[in-house]
Design a protein around this motif. Sequence first.
Motif: not given
Length: 155
Positions: A119-135
């Motif tokens: 948003x307006x040049x403020x960048x955030x990135x994530x890599x998220x586990x597909x296993x819902x038990x781990x998130x």
Amino acid sequence: MRKAVLFLFSLGILTSCSGDAESPEVNESNYLIFGHFYGQCEGETCVETFKLTDEKLYEDIIDDHSGQNLEFVELENSSFEEVKNLADFFPVQLLNENEPVIGCPDCADGGGLFIQYSIDGNLKSWRIDQDKENVPGYLHEFMDKVNEKITLINN
């Protein structure tokens, strides 16, 4: 909460418009990148990454597992129409995450999600586990929607 995210996403777009109501300029720094990756996989669908703006949908053609090398091409408007509401499901809590990795994406060959929010040049990135038990639970609905939208685009 969904309305708040949509509002924030739209606000970034609206505040970037010129005074000319007939030809507003889209702020290209406002977007949501979403995708999945699977390391022990073969074929085109192992890495799928898309960029969503308020007007267009793009697909990455490099298919880099790391999400570091992205090159997008515009997709047809029908694909955009299928996924244009994905930002409605973006959980605001994710913006408060301090770690760029949530769970252990693809550690057990279950794959991972790649999410990038700007948003307006403020960048955030994530890599998220597909296993819902781990998130955290607040991510579950968004994870489902990301996977659903990827399936819609690929069909």
